[in-house]
Design a protein around this motif. Sequence first.
Motif, PDB file in Angstrom:
ATOM      1  N   ARG A 187       0.749  -1.169   0.136  1.00 24.77           N
ATOM      2  CA  ARG A 187       0.309  -0.277   0.440  1.00 24.77           C
ATOM      3  C   ARG A 187       0.992   1.430  -0.308  1.00 24.77           C
ATOM      4  N   PHE A 188       2.365   1.050   0.391  1.00 23.34           N
ATOM      5  CA  PHE A 188       2.611   1.969   0.377  1.00 23.34           C
ATOM      6  C   PHE A 188       3.053   2.459  -0.552  1.00 23.34           C
ATOM      7  N   LEU A 189       3.528   1.813  -1.182  1.00 26.98           N
ATOM      8  CA  LEU A 189       4.354   1.098  -2.851  1.00 26.98           C
ATOM      9  C   LEU A 189       2.937   2.367  -3.787  1.00 26.98           C
ATOM     10  N   ARG A 190       1.727   2.000  -3.290  1.00 28.09           N
ATOM     11  CA  ARG A 190       1.093   2.002  -4.799  1.00 28.09           C
ATOM     12  C   ARG A 190       0.184   3.329  -3.959  1.00 28.09           C
ATOM     13  N   ARG A 191       0.836   4.310  -2.839  1.00 29.52           N
ATOM     14  CA  ARG A 191       0.957   5.457  -2.439  1.00 29.52           C
ATOM     15  C   ARG A 191      -1.024   5.802  -1.978  1.00 29.52           C
ATOM     16  N   GLN A 192      -0.998   4.240  -1.203  1.00 30.09           N
ATOM     17  CA  GLN A 192      -2.480   4.545  -0.338  1.00 30.09           C
ATOM     18  C   GLN A 192      -2.210   4.590   0.718  1.00 30.09           C
ATOM     19  N   MET A 193      -1.021   4.950   1.235  1.00 28.54           N
ATOM     20  CA  MET A 193      -1.074   5.303   3.202  1.00 28.54           C
ATOM     21  C   MET A 193      -1.264   6.647   3.115  1.00 28.54           C
ATOM     22  N   PRO A 194      -1.956   7.878   3.311  1.00 28.80           N
ATOM     23  CA  PRO A 194      -1.695   8.845   3.319  1.00 28.80           C
ATOM     24  C   PRO A 194      -2.581   9.322   5.105  1.00 28.80           C
ATOM     25  N   PHE A 195      -2.686   8.104   5.847  1.00 32.58           N
ATOM     26  CA  PHE A 195      -2.064   8.663   7.351  1.00 32.58           C
ATOM     27  C   PHE A 195      -1.822   6.643   7.444  1.00 32.58           C
ATOM     28  N   TYR A 196      -1.315   6.658   9.347  1.00 29.28           N
ATOM     29  CA  TYR A 196      -0.618   6.050   9.643  1.00 29.28           C
ATOM     30  C   TYR A 196      -1.583   5.609  11.403  1.00 29.28           C
ATOM     31  N   LEU A 197      -1.431   4.673  11.502  1.00 23.99           N
ATOM     32  CA  LEU A 197      -2.070   4.406  12.889  1.00 23.99           C
ATOM     33  C   LEU A 197      -0.748   4.063  13.690  1.00 23.99           C
ATOM     34  N   ASN A 198      -0.659   4.892  15.841  1.00 21.43           N
ATOM     35  CA  ASN A 198       0.420   4.769  16.013  1.00 21.43           C
ATOM     36  C   ASN A 198       0.985   3.663  16.980  1.00 21.43           C
ATOM     37  N   THR A 199       1.341   2.583  16.355  1.00 21.80           N
ATOM     38  CA  THR A 199       1.389   1.284  16.492  1.00 21.80           C
ATOM     39  C   THR A 199       3.182   0.568  16.576  1.00 21.80           C
ATOM     40  N   GLY A 200       3.145  -0.571  16.926  1.00 19.77           N
ATOM     41  CA  GLY A 200       4.846  -0.564  16.627  1.00 19.77           C
ATOM     42  C   GLY A 200       4.746  -2.231  16.625  1.00 19.77           C
ATOM     43  N   LEU A 201       5.728  -3.110  15.617  1.00 17.67           N
ATOM     44  CA  LEU A 201       6.095  -4.700  15.926  1.00 17.67           C
ATOM     45  C   LEU A 201       7.378  -4.617  15.916  1.00 17.67           C
ATOM     46  N   ASN A 202       7.821  -5.571  15.925  1.00 15.49           N
ATOM     47  CA  ASN A 202       8.607  -6.479  16.220  1.00 15.49           C
ATOM     48  C   ASN A 202       9.091  -6.950  14.627  1.00 15.49           C
ATOM     49  N   PHE A 203       9.548  -6.667  13.282  1.00 15.33           N
ATOM     50  CA  PHE A 203      10.223  -6.881  12.267  1.00 15.33           C
ATOM     51  C   PHE A 203      11.635  -8.127  11.857  1.00 15.33           C
ATOM     52  N   VAL A 204      11.780  -8.825  10.817  1.00 12.88           N
ATOM     53  CA  VAL A 204      12.649  -9.804  10.929  1.00 12.88           C
ATOM     54  C   VAL A 204      12.752 -10.352   9.143  1.00 12.88           C
ATOM     55  N   ASP A 205      13.960 -10.643   8.649  1.00 12.84           N
ATOM     56  CA  ASP A 205      13.745 -10.704   8.024  1.00 12.84           C
ATOM     57  C   ASP A 205      13.718 -12.097   7.700  1.00 12.84           C
ATOM     58  N   LEU A 239       7.770   3.158   7.875  1.00 12.09           N
ATOM     59  CA  LEU A 239       7.038   4.242   6.971  1.00 12.09           C
ATOM     60  C   LEU A 239       8.258   5.296   6.316  1.00 12.09           C
ATOM     61  N   ASP A 240       8.585   5.176   7.215  1.00 10.73           N
ATOM     62  CA  ASP A 240       9.698   6.556   7.197  1.00 10.73           C
ATOM     63  C   ASP A 240      11.805   5.885   6.400  1.00 10.73           C
ATOM     64  N   LYS A 241      11.469   4.531   6.522  1.00  8.52           N
ATOM     65  CA  LYS A 241      12.886   3.710   6.423  1.00  8.52           C
ATOM     66  C   LYS A 241      12.209   3.252   4.613  1.00  8.52           C
ATOM     67  N   LEU A 242      10.849   2.495   4.413  1.00  8.65           N
ATOM     68  CA  LEU A 242      10.594   2.807   3.043  1.00  8.65           C
ATOM     69  C   LEU A 242      10.844   4.054   1.847  1.00  8.65           C
ATOM     70  N   SER A 243      10.351   4.945   2.644  1.00  8.43           N
ATOM     71  CA  SER A 243      10.650   6.768   2.328  1.00  8.43           C
ATOM     72  C   SER A 243      12.177   6.408   1.555  1.00  8.43           C
ATOM     73  N   GLU A 244      12.889   5.835   3.079  1.00  7.24           N
ATOM     74  CA  GLU A 244      14.782   6.585   1.795  1.00  7.24           C
ATOM     75  C   GLU A 244      14.363   5.822   0.720  1.00  7.24           C
TER      76      GLU A 244
END
Length: 332
Positions: A187-205, A239-244
């Motif tokens: 959805r980020f790549l398709r520019r379909q995220m004008p807003f975001y929720l204040n949440t957090g996750l653990n991410f892993v490759d 989302l900021d990392k995806l922007s970079e």
Amino acid sequence: MTKKAFVTGGTGFIGANLIHLLVQQGYTVKALVRPSSPLNNLRDLDIEIVKGDLKKPNLWQHMVGCQVLFHVAAHYSLWQADCNALYCNNVLGTQNVLAAARQAGIDRTVYTSSVAAIGVKEGGIADETYQSPLDKLVGHYKKSKYLAEQVAIEAAKRNQDVVIVNPSSPIGPFDIKPTPTGDIILRFLRRQMPFYLNTGLNFVDVRDVAWGHLLALEKGKTGDRYILGNQNLTLKEILDKLSEITGIPAPQKTVPAWLPLSVAWIDENLLAPLGKAPSVPLDGVRMAQQTMYYDPSKAVRELGLPQTPIETALKDAVDWFKKNFELRDINE
């Protein structure tokens, strides 16, 4: 002697990455796949395919000759209407798969649970010693994964060699469905995220998750569980990392939690019974209100779980989505 592995859920995100790794490491692989599942993720791999589901009668006969089992398959849905399918596939399916493994003489099983089964530690970071009570787990998916994990634990108590792994939120290639994490990237790549929720996750490759399965097979303790995760990040940080990586501007405004909750409630309780496909799962919004942070240090210490930078996983996920999905809104 070459080991032969039986894998359930091999067409999915984690399963496909695991099968690719097993083939690279010299394993002979036999994969159980549903007749309706696309085989794109397994294309050009020299493996044996068995058509069927987790409740397939005489499943044990297909496991004969295999030394190890990776039970990765699970039904994932946050829609409340899917609750019966969740318990049927995740709990009863796991019972059938582990019973088949016993009958077939499988030496060791790695069962893929989820951090969803552990739950959320309010205001803190959960490790393998933490467990939310069943009634505190949000939604039928989490509850079904908890109950399925109990099936695996009970099997280990009955002297079946079962090791449990609990992946967090994987990122990377072969996210064909996509998963909720992949959907965020898409959805980020398709520019379909004008807003975001204040949440957090653990991410892993996701490739680290695949290695975590193989390392759990080699080094894990029977009956123990291992969190396969890496970095705790807010959704805004991702989302900021995806922007970079992409040059696409990241959303700067949050959306108040009551808004998606209201939309989800209307979708599932008013519109879905009238035949309209719901767009926002209520349980998904309720989950997003919790910060889902986890500590993977046990798997790093005891198994040697790799910790690939999240930026690498995000970049490879972006590249894979660009090649495999229609992304008309991207400025190349």
